[in-house]
Design an enzyme around this catalytic site. Structure first.
Site, PDB file in Angstrom:
ATOM      1  N   GLY A   7       0.809  -1.211   0.000  1.00 57.90           N
ATOM      2  CA  GLY A   7       0.000   0.000   0.000  1.00 57.90           C
ATOM      3  C   GLY A   7       0.840   1.259   0.000  1.00 57.90           C
ATOM      4  O   GLY A   7       0.506   2.244   0.675  1.00 57.90           O
ATOM      5  N   TYR A  44     -14.079  -3.923  10.629  1.00 61.61           N
ATOM      6  CA  TYR A  44     -12.768  -3.284  10.596  1.00 61.61           C
ATOM      7  C   TYR A  44     -12.020  -3.521  11.902  1.00 61.61           C
ATOM      8  O   TYR A  44     -10.831  -3.876  11.898  1.00 61.61           O
ATOM      9  CB  TYR A  44     -12.925  -1.782  10.348  1.00 61.61           C
ATOM     10  CG  TYR A  44     -11.603  -1.044  10.281  1.00 61.61           C
ATOM     11  CD1 TYR A  44     -10.680  -1.322   9.279  1.00 61.61           C
ATOM     12  CD2 TYR A  44     -11.272  -0.078  11.224  1.00 61.61           C
ATOM     13  CE1 TYR A  44      -9.465  -0.660   9.212  1.00 61.61           C
ATOM     14  CE2 TYR A  44     -10.061   0.600  11.170  1.00 61.61           C
ATOM     15  CZ  TYR A  44      -9.145   0.302  10.163  1.00 61.61           C
ATOM     16  OH  TYR A  44      -7.950   0.956  10.107  1.00 61.61           O
ATOM     17  N   SER A 103      -4.456  -0.637  14.413  1.00 57.33           N
ATOM     18  CA  SER A 103      -5.206   0.615  14.565  1.00 57.33           C
ATOM     19  C   SER A 103      -5.661   0.776  16.004  1.00 57.33           C
ATOM     20  O   SER A 103      -5.818  -0.210  16.742  1.00 57.33           O
ATOM     21  CB  SER A 103      -6.435   0.596  13.643  1.00 57.33           C
ATOM     22  OG  SER A 103      -7.348   1.627  13.974  1.00 57.33           O
ATOM     23  N   ASN A 116       1.413   3.423  -2.386  1.00 58.89           N
ATOM     24  CA  ASN A 116       1.121   4.420  -3.409  1.00 58.89           C
ATOM     25  C   ASN A 116       0.498   5.699  -2.840  1.00 58.89           C
ATOM     26  O   ASN A 116       0.362   6.687  -3.560  1.00 58.89           O
ATOM     27  CB  ASN A 116       0.201   3.844  -4.484  1.00 58.89           C
ATOM     28  CG  ASN A 116      -1.112   3.359  -3.928  1.00 58.89           C
ATOM     29  OD1 ASN A 116      -1.160   2.239  -3.414  1.00 58.89           O
ATOM     30  ND2 ASN A 116      -2.170   4.158  -4.004  1.00 58.89           N
ATOM     31  N   GLY A 145      -0.717   7.964   1.160  1.00 61.93           N
ATOM     32  CA  GLY A 145      -0.823   8.023   2.615  1.00 61.93           C
ATOM     33  C   GLY A 145       0.447   7.676   3.357  1.00 61.93           C
ATOM     34  O   GLY A 145       1.569   7.928   2.900  1.00 61.93           O
ATOM     35  N   ILE A 146       0.262   7.064   4.529  1.00 62.98           N
ATOM     36  CA  ILE A 146       1.405   6.773   5.387  1.00 62.98           C
ATOM     37  C   ILE A 146       2.331   5.735   4.750  1.00 62.98           C
ATOM     38  O   ILE A 146       3.534   5.734   5.006  1.00 62.98           O
ATOM     39  CB  ILE A 146       0.968   6.318   6.793  1.00 62.98           C
ATOM     40  CG1 ILE A 146       0.095   5.055   6.733  1.00 62.98           C
ATOM     41  CG2 ILE A 146       0.227   7.449   7.510  1.00 62.98           C
ATOM     42  CD1 ILE A 146      -0.247   4.504   8.101  1.00 62.98           C
TER      43      ILE A 146
END
Length: 299
Positions: free
Chosen positions: A20, A167, A142, A22, A24-25
């Site tokens: 991931g 989630y 999270s 590409n 954001g963090i």
């Protein structure tokens, strides 16, 4: 203690994979690893976006090389194809990619999208890369894992779907996996976890956008502007977890501010449910069955 990216040691000769990466963090973390000299692989579902992110990173003049490879964590065949392309040893695997609070969707393999992507995809990826892993595995969880409960009798939410519950379950699964990996791996590798606090990225607006709820999307964007820390600050716990020398296995890193919402990275605590070794072992066994990926820690 105030820890910033300036304290990342030289990573020349190291190889890092960031899922991931590409936006954001993930993009921020990958860029910093490359800037410090790591050969960095941007593992992205959308390679066009990955190439755009790579161009932005290259503009900063990194010491390490950067490449983009396709990885769709919601498709186990894609995970296998990606893992087969990794021929060198991997010093840092940053399991960062994820989806949040989506309308009900299933992965290519028929799993509830959040559980399938956030947990099963990374479980399979880590297991398939295990022969190459020589350093540290960082799994991103999270704050909302504290509300998570493993519904072992309905992991795919077939008897009722609540997007935030799903989630939270997936983020609890991330921690159960990270801690169990550390227990099983011994000296083979170091497994740690991290969370970014509440950071402003496009992750929060993806769910409302997919549901076609423009008002909720605009409201979430406004909330981010008012209360969230930057993606740059949110990436710091991930970078701390990935690079600080001597970090104990099984550590969980998050912001040091009030309620861990924002701040600088430090070692934090996690929920009692995340430390349930019986649940972790059960999740591990189920995950091996669902993904058809078995871990072997023999040298």
């Amino acid at each position: 203690m105030v820890w910033t990216a300036a304290e990342i040691p030289d990573l020349s000769g190291k190889t890092a994979i960031v899922t991931g990466a590409n936006s954001g963090i993930g993009m921020i973390a990958a860029g910093e690893l490359a800037r410090r000299g790591a050969t960095t692989v941007l593992a992205c579902r959308d390679t066009a976006k990955g190439e755009a992110a790579r161009s932005r990173m290259l503009a900063a003049g990194p010491k390490g090389s950067i490449e983009v490879r396709r990885l769709d964590l919601a498709d186990l065949s894609s995970v296998r194809e990606f893992a087969a392309t990794v021929e060198s040893d991997v010093d840092i695997l940053l399991n960062n990619a994820g989806v949040m609070a989506l309308p009900y969707r299933k992965t290519v393999d028929g799993f509830e999208m959040q559980f399938g992507t956030n947990h099963l995809g990374h479980f399979a990826l880590t297991g398939l890369l295990l022969p190459r892993l020589r350093g540290r595995v960082v799994t991103v969880s999270s704050l909302v894992h504290v509300g998570g409960r493993m519904r072992f009798d309905d992991l795919n939410a077939e008897r009722g779907y609540r997007r935030w519950s799903a989630y939270s379950q997936s983020k609890l699964a991330n921690l159960l996996f990270a801690y169990e990996l550390e227990r099983r791996a011994g000296r083979r590798l170091t497994s740690v976890a991290a969370h970014p606090g509440y950071s402003s990225t496009n992750l929060q607006t993806a769910g409302p956008r997919m549901a076609g709820n423009k008002l909720a999307e605009l409201g979430q964007t406004a909330f981010n502007v008012l209360f969230a820390q930057s993606a740059e600050r949110g990436a710091l716990p991930l970078l701390f977890a990935a690079t600080v020398p001597g970090l104990p296995g099984g550590s969980y890193v998050g912001p040091d501010g009030p309620f861990e919402v924002w701040g600088y990275p430090t070692i934090v605590d996690s929920s009692p449910a995340s430390k349930d070794e019986t649940a972790a072992a059960r999740l591990w066994e189920i995950s091996e069955q669902l993904t058809n990926v078995s871990y072997s820690f023999a040298d």
